[in-house]
Design an enzyme around this catalytic site. Structure first.
Site, PDB file in Angstrom:
ATOM      1  N   ARG A  45       8.970   6.591 -12.262  1.00  0.00           N
ATOM      2  CA  ARG A  45       8.670   7.773 -11.440  1.00  0.00           C
ATOM      3  C   ARG A  45       7.265   8.303 -11.735  1.00  0.00           C
ATOM      4  NH1 ARG A  45      10.135  12.341 -12.847  1.00  0.00           N
ATOM      5  NH2 ARG A  45      12.226  11.882 -13.609  1.00  0.00           N
ATOM      6  N   TYR A  98       1.196  15.351  14.138  1.00  0.00           N
ATOM      7  CA  TYR A  98       2.488  14.653  14.049  1.00  0.00           C
ATOM      8  C   TYR A  98       3.594  15.713  13.872  1.00  0.00           C
ATOM      9  CZ  TYR A  98       5.816  11.247  12.157  1.00  0.00           C
ATOM     10  OH  TYR A  98       6.904  10.451  11.932  1.00  0.00           O
ATOM     11  N   ASP A 170      -5.449  13.113   8.369  1.00  0.00           N
ATOM     12  CA  ASP A 170      -4.420  12.087   8.558  1.00  0.00           C
ATOM     13  C   ASP A 170      -5.062  10.997   9.418  1.00  0.00           C
ATOM     14  OD1 ASP A 170      -2.368  10.485   9.572  1.00  0.00           O
ATOM     15  OD2 ASP A 170      -0.944  12.141   9.736  1.00  0.00           O
ATOM     16  N   LYS A 195       3.040   2.372   9.077  1.00  0.00           N
ATOM     17  CA  LYS A 195       2.565   1.961  10.398  1.00  0.00           C
ATOM     18  C   LYS A 195       1.672   0.717  10.282  1.00  0.00           C
ATOM     19  CE  LYS A 195       4.768   5.705  11.317  1.00  0.00           C
ATOM     20  NZ  LYS A 195       4.154   6.994  11.500  1.00  0.00           N
TER      21      LYS A 195
HETATM   22  C1  LIG Z   1       4.364   8.212  10.983  1.00  0.00           C
HETATM   23  C2  LIG Z   1       3.310   9.226  10.799  1.00  0.00           C
HETATM   24  C3  LIG Z   1       3.364  10.130   9.737  1.00  0.00           C
HETATM   25  C4  LIG Z   1       4.495  10.161   8.743  1.00  0.00           C
HETATM   26  O1  LIG Z   1       4.598   8.978   8.028  1.00  0.00           O
HETATM   27  P1  LIG Z   1       6.007   8.421   7.484  1.00  0.00           P
HETATM   28  O2  LIG Z   1       5.612   7.203   6.757  1.00  0.00           O
HETATM   29  O3  LIG Z   1       6.882   8.187   8.681  1.00  0.00           O
HETATM   30  O4  LIG Z   1       6.579   9.487   6.613  1.00  0.00           O
HETATM   31  C5  LIG Z   1       2.330  11.040   9.602  1.00  0.00           C
HETATM   32  N1  LIG Z   1       1.312  11.084  10.484  1.00  0.00           N
HETATM   33  C6  LIG Z   1       1.236  10.230  11.513  1.00  0.00           C
HETATM   34  C7  LIG Z   1       0.082  10.309  12.443  1.00  0.00           C
HETATM   35  C8  LIG Z   1       2.232   9.278  11.721  1.00  0.00           C
HETATM   36  O5  LIG Z   1       2.153   8.444  12.759  1.00  0.00           O
END
Ligand SMILES: *Cc1c(COP(=O)(O)O)cnc(C)c1O
Length: 384
Positions: A45, A98, A170, A195
């Site tokens: 962890r 998001y 992000d 992604k």
């Molecule tokens: C999917 C996504 C997230 C969150 O990511 P997870 O891995 O699903 O927790 C945050 N920002 C954007 C733009 C995303 O497409």
């Protein structure tokens, strides 16, 4: 280090360290590892080799001094916020984030006395005005979901800097292959590795990186204490995905760019949303920042009855699975109105331009002709 089993050899592929805990020879070794006088691990962890190897590769790719991997993208955003704000503090955030990020800022952090104001980050005057009151953090996405609005990171970083506020970007839709926000003045960058970076729809992970040295120990403590740690196997898979990220992003972006131009003239399509097309509101910014195509994401608005047209597309284009995520090797589709923005009010959807006929495509790396054939299957029946 000489390994009794492997002898002089060592594996070419990175090993998977599927262990929750590490053994140490004695208390002196424990002290050296605990005090960072010697590398090593104690309890997974707090850190483990697969997360550390992946983080090092991601830091290099982002041009960052450090990176830390978490168990999901949301884990990274949560950790980034927790590292920056305390009760009584204020966040300014884009009004096109998001959905879960908006929920985190609006519903969760508010319970800890952190306020958040949402602004249109494509309106720099509005951002400047919002930053007149003190704020610790400005949160924005490089390319927004689903309508692919592009943030002017250089300008936002300058506005934040003038007000002593940190900028968290992000960068999930762009990936560090297309854009590296730290080079444009961002303080913290996060990516959902779930992604494009993982790239094969088989991991759930996130990453935060930056250059301010004092933030890494803070984030390491937050990730361990709040339990945001990533599983070793997911890190192992993401490292494997990372090896092909650059060529996958290049191929998928080329496909998206070509498809956007092909779809523009299609009789069944009312609107194509892709920042490299000159009808997009951020076309100029897109041309400057993304000269070879603005990512693998694009949206189309189908003509006719929105929901019915989308259902017909999904039933005919069976090679383009309806799966509400992005970044798979092959093209997938999603429907913002009933997935990512399902719980938004009708007014909010209409403000963002999310209609029932809006279909979001995550373009893959399949041969362009295969992609076009599938699109014809999906769009064809609409015009006959
Ligand atoms: C999917 C996504 C997230 C969150 O990511 P997870 O891995 O699903 O927790 C945050 N920002 C954007 C733009 C995303 O497409």
């Amino acid at each position: 280090m000489h390994d009794p089993l492997l002898g002089a050899s060592s594996p070419l592929a990175p090993p998977l360290f599927q262990s929750s805990v590490y053994r140490l020879p004695d208390l002196d070794a424990l002290d050296r590892v605990s005090d960072s006088l010697e590398p090593g691990f104690i309890y997974a962890r707090d850190g483990h080799p697969n997360a550390q190897m992946l983080a090092a590769k991601l830091a290099a790719l982002e041009g960052a001094k450090w990176a830390i991997v978490t168990g999901s993208g949301m884990g990274s955003i949560a950790a980034a916020c927790l590292s920056q704000v305390s009760s009584g503090d204020r966040i300014v955030a884009s009004n096109r984030l998001y959905g879960r990020t908006t929920a985190l800022l609006r519903q969760e952090l508010s319970r800890f006395g952190v306020t958040c104001d949402f602004v249109d980050c494509n309106d720099l005057g509005a951002v400047r005005a919002a930053l007149q009151s003190p704020a610790q953090l400005l949160v924005v996405e490089t390319i927004s979901n689903p309508l692919l609005r592009i943030a002017d990171i250089t300008a936002l970083a300058e506005l934040a800097r003038q007000r002593n506020c940190r900028l968290l970007v992000d960068n999930t839709f762009a990936t560090p292959v297309l854009f590296r926000p730290l080079e444009y003045g961002a303080d913290l960058v996060m990516e959902s590795l779930t992604k494009m970076i993982g790239g094969h729809s088989d991991v759930m992970l996130g990453m935060i990186c930056g250059n301010h040295p004092e933030l890494l120990p803070r984030l390491t403590q937050i990730v361990s204490t709040w339990g945001l740690v990533p599983p070793p196997f997911d890190c192992w898979l993401a490292q494997r995905g990372l090896a092909t990220l650059a060529i996958r992003m290049k191929a998928a972006t080329e496909n998206a760019n070509a498809l956007a131009r092909w779809l523009k003239g299609h009789a069944a399509v009312g609107r194509v949303v892709y920042p490299s097309l000159d009808n997009h509101p951020d076309h100029k910014l897109a041309t400057n920042l993304f000269p070879n195509g603005a990512s693998n994401m694009l949206c189309i608005e189908l003509k006719g009855n929105g929901r019915e047209a989308v259902n017909r597309f999904m039933r005919h284009a069976t090679g383009i699975p309806f799966s509400p995520s992005l970044g798979h090797t092959t093209t997938t589709c999603s429907h913002p109105a009933t997935t990512s923005h399902r719980y938004e009010t009708a007014e909010e959807k209409s403000r963002q331009g999310i209609s029932d006929g809006l279909l979001r495509l995550s373009i893959g790396i399949e041969p362009f002709d295969d992609l076009k054939r599938q699109m014809e299957l999906g769009l064809g029946p609409l015009t006959t």
